[in-house]
Design an enzyme around this catalytic site. Structure first.
Site, PDB file in Angstrom:
ATOM      1  CG  ASP A  37      -0.212  -0.255   2.254  1.00 32.20           C
ATOM      2  OD1 ASP A  37       0.883   0.062   2.728  1.00 32.20           O
ATOM      3  OD2 ASP A  37      -0.751  -1.072   3.304  1.00 32.20           O
TER       4      ASP A  37
ATOM      5  CG  ASP B 188       1.470   4.453   4.524  1.00 32.98           C
ATOM      6  OD1 ASP B 188       0.207   4.024   4.215  1.00 32.98           O
ATOM      7  OD2 ASP B 188       2.146   3.532   4.851  1.00 32.98           O
TER       8      ASP B 188
ATOM      9  CG  ASP C  89       9.560   1.596  12.226  1.00 29.41           C
ATOM     10  OD1 ASP C  89       9.570   1.974  11.216  1.00 29.41           O
ATOM     11  OD2 ASP C  89       8.649   0.428  12.262  1.00 29.41           O
TER      12      ASP C  89
HETATM   13  P1  ATP Z   1       4.044  -2.690   5.292  1.00 26.35           P
HETATM   14  O1  ATP Z   1       3.099  -1.981   4.896  1.00 26.35           O
HETATM   15  O2  ATP Z   1       4.847  -3.374   4.143  1.00 26.35           O
HETATM   16  O3  ATP Z   1       4.165  -3.451   6.156  1.00 26.35           O
HETATM   17  P2  ATP Z   1       5.306  -0.115   6.401  1.00 26.35           P
HETATM   18  O4  ATP Z   1       6.724   0.295   6.561  1.00 26.35           O
HETATM   19  O5  ATP Z   1       4.587   0.548   5.418  1.00 26.35           O
HETATM   20  O6  ATP Z   1       5.210  -1.729   5.996  1.00 26.35           O
HETATM   21  P3  ATP Z   1       3.264   0.444   8.137  1.00 26.35           P
HETATM   22  O7  ATP Z   1       2.595  -0.110   9.251  1.00 26.35           O
HETATM   23  O8  ATP Z   1       2.294   0.533   6.871  1.00 26.35           O
HETATM   24  O9  ATP Z   1       4.513  -0.489   7.809  1.00 26.35           O
HETATM   25  O10 ATP Z   1       3.588   1.677   8.661  1.00 26.35           O
HETATM   26  C1  ATP Z   1       3.924   2.865   7.666  1.00 26.35           C
HETATM   27  C2  ATP Z   1       5.031   3.710   8.313  1.00 26.35           C
HETATM   28  O11 ATP Z   1       4.831   4.322   9.710  1.00 26.35           O
HETATM   29  C3  ATP Z   1       6.424   2.954   8.450  1.00 26.35           C
HETATM   30  O12 ATP Z   1       7.039   2.795   7.469  1.00 26.35           O
HETATM   31  C4  ATP Z   1       6.925   3.689   9.629  1.00 26.35           C
HETATM   32  O13 ATP Z   1       7.623   4.892   9.000  1.00 26.35           O
HETATM   33  C5  ATP Z   1       5.914   4.519  10.408  1.00 26.35           C
HETATM   34  N1  ATP Z   1       5.487   3.339  11.480  1.00 26.35           N
HETATM   35  C6  ATP Z   1       4.291   2.396  11.459  1.00 26.35           C
HETATM   36  N2  ATP Z   1       4.457   1.757  12.662  1.00 26.35           N
HETATM   37  C7  ATP Z   1       5.426   2.495  13.362  1.00 26.35           C
HETATM   38  C8  ATP Z   1       5.986   2.250  14.822  1.00 26.35           C
HETATM   39  N3  ATP Z   1       5.339   1.101  15.521  1.00 26.35           N
HETATM   40  N4  ATP Z   1       6.896   3.042  15.124  1.00 26.35           N
HETATM   41  C9  ATP Z   1       7.415   3.758  14.562  1.00 26.35           C
HETATM   42  N5  ATP Z   1       7.029   4.095  13.322  1.00 26.35           N
HETATM   43  C10 ATP Z   1       6.056   3.425  12.674  1.00 26.35           C
HETATM   44 MG    MG Z   2       2.531   0.495   4.597  1.00 22.27          MG
END
Ligand code: ATP
Ligand code: MG
Length: 439
Positions: A67, A69, A145
């Site tokens: 997805d 963001d 993170d």
């Molecule tokens: P995926 O969607 O592939 O699982 P993602 O990195 O996009 O991985 P998401 O959970 O969609 O993970 O979160 C989007 C973004 O928000 C992350 O890339 C990170 O920058 C931030 N983020 C999400 N969860 C956390 C957390 N627990 N602590 C700090 N930052 C976070």
């Molecule tokens: Mg994501």
């Protein structure tokens, strides 16, 4: 202007590295049209707009993102004014969900995260809440993170903005927490699970400084609400790399905080570990082939050894096997859901699979034929195969059922869940459950 950084962030260079379009591989062709629409509309209205997080990371690695963001300096109400198809969610921090059919683009406003010390409170999902306020990109970057999750793709000039050395970590294929790892894990222990998930999914290493505290702080996962751990459980095991994830979870002593009863048995019962390995490999393979997978089946595998052990005990006390499995299933499930809030539809399926293992042993009379058209027959039979693969002495039984299925394809077809059946209906059946939930 230099900004004050949160306490737990080491002094990192605050001037970002800008990687121009000519020096990276992200092409707009690889970004979803809807995400581009959102980015452009924000930019045309005079706001800053960036793609951030997993979308940018995955594109840099030539992986198709799950997805997209978006992050902006527009406030939630301003975002809502720009998009009709927009819903604001969250209480303390509102995010906008812009919906295009099945695709949702999550749009959030830059946030600063000042460490307030005494002002810290714990949120209902186990994270430390800071005195959060809206900020700019150079505030927002520090709350993320891993460095590879903190890269911003600027729709204004298609450059990438890197404050934290994320591009180098992409190149070195490593996960490195931003700031002091211990503090960042304490702030949100789920980051330990995220480290494992990304390491498995991306085939990255975890930087030594970010890896070292994990086994020590693992117990903090006990403070995370079971509902949040369920969300993580799904992402960990149904993302296509369950087997690798499982190995890493064990290596970092995290598995026991998700499935304590199962973890306790792995050490003493090698066969249980085998069963899990086969279950995870099967799941990964099915996902790779675009076949559906059911979390209930995985849960049945994850808890099979503790259920079997308790059922054996009940049987030794004189209970018939079916009843023993029922009772054991109830007890093991109720302990499990206090750790990871598995919804009822999932635990129900697991329990059916377990009790069917006993029914599959009865080969006399008409029963087996009737069982072939049971809606759970297929899952229960697959589970029997899994047990055979892991070394349980059920290979003959599995073969016997395979032969029976070949002899009676009609009976098998009748048991398939709706949708999979190839059967003509004369009249469309009225929906008994208008919510469409099907349960
Ligand atoms: P995926 O969607 O592939 O699982 P993602 O990195 O996009 O991985 P998401 O959970 O969609 O993970 O979160 C989007 C973004 O928000 C992350 O890339 C990170 O920058 C931030 N983020 C999400 N969860 C956390 C957390 N627990 N602590 C700090 N930052 C976070
Ligand atoms: Mg994501």
């Amino acid at each position: 202007m230099t900004k004050e950084l949160p306490d737990n962030i080491h002094r990192l260079p605050v001037e970002p590295r800008i990687i121009p379009r000519s020096d990276h591989n992200i092409s707009r062709n690889d970004i979803s049209d809807n995400a581009l629409k959102v980015l452009y509309r924000l930019a045309n209205a005079g706001y800053k707009a960036y793609l951030v997080g997993g979308g940018v990371r995955d594109l840099l690695l030539d992986i198709k993102p799950k997805d997209f963001d978006v992050v902006t300096d527009a406030h939630p109400e301003q975002i809502r004014e720009l998009f009709r198809n927009c819903r604001l969610i969250g209480r303390r921090f509102r995010l906008a969900h812009v919906r295009f059919g099945p695709e949702i683009i999550e749009v959030s406003t830059f946030r600063a995260c000042h460490s307030g010390g005494e002002g810290d409170t714990e949120s209902s999902d186990g994270r430390i809440l800071r005195d959060n306020v809206y900020g700019d990109i150079d505030d927002d970057v520090w709350r993320r993170d891993f460095s590879v999750n903190a890269l911003f793709y600027n729709i204004d000039d298609f450059s990438i903005v890197d404050y934290v050395g994320g591009m180098n970590d992409i190149r070195d294929r490593q996960l490195r927490l931003i700031g002091d790892p211990q503090a960042r894990y304490r702030e949100d222990p789920v980051r330990m699970l995220r480290a494992i998930r990304f390491a498995a999914k991306l085939d990255f290493s975890i930087h030594a400084d970010s890896a070292r505290p994990i086994p020590v702080l693992a117990t903090l996962l006990n403070d995370i609400p079971p509902a949040r751990l369920f969300e993580e459980f799904i992402k960990l095991f149904l993302g296509g790399t369950a087997h690798k994830t499982y190995e890493l979870l064990c290596e970092y002593d995290l598995f026991t905080y998700l499935f304590p009863q199962s973890a306790a048995m792995i050490k003493t019962h090698a066969q249980h570990g085998e069963l899990l390995r086969h279950a995870f490999n099967n799941t990964d393979q099915r996902l790779a082939e675009n076949k559906p997978v059911t979390p209930g089946f995985l849960v049945a595998a994850l808890l099979w050894a503790p259920v079997r052990q308790l059922a054996d005990e009940h049987e030794r006390h004189g209970l018939p096997e079916l009843e023993a499995l029922h009772l054991a299933g109830d007890a093991v499930v109720s302990r499990q859901v206090s750790q990871v809030a598995l919804p009822r539809r999932i635990t129900l399926m697991a329990r059916e699979i377990w009790t069917m293992q006993s029914r599959l042993k009865r080969r006399q009379g008409k029963r087996p034929l009737r069982l072939l058209s049971h809606p759970r027959f297929r899952a229960a039979y697959d589970f029997l195969l899994l047990r055979a693969q892991s070394g349980e002495h059920v290979t003959d039984l599995a073969e016997w059922w395979q032969n029976l299925q070949q002899e009676h394809p009609d009976a098998v077809a009748a048991g398939k869940p709706r949708g999979e059946q190839v059967r003509k209906r004369r009249r469309p059946r009225r929906r008994s459950n208008p919510s469409g939930d099907g349960r």
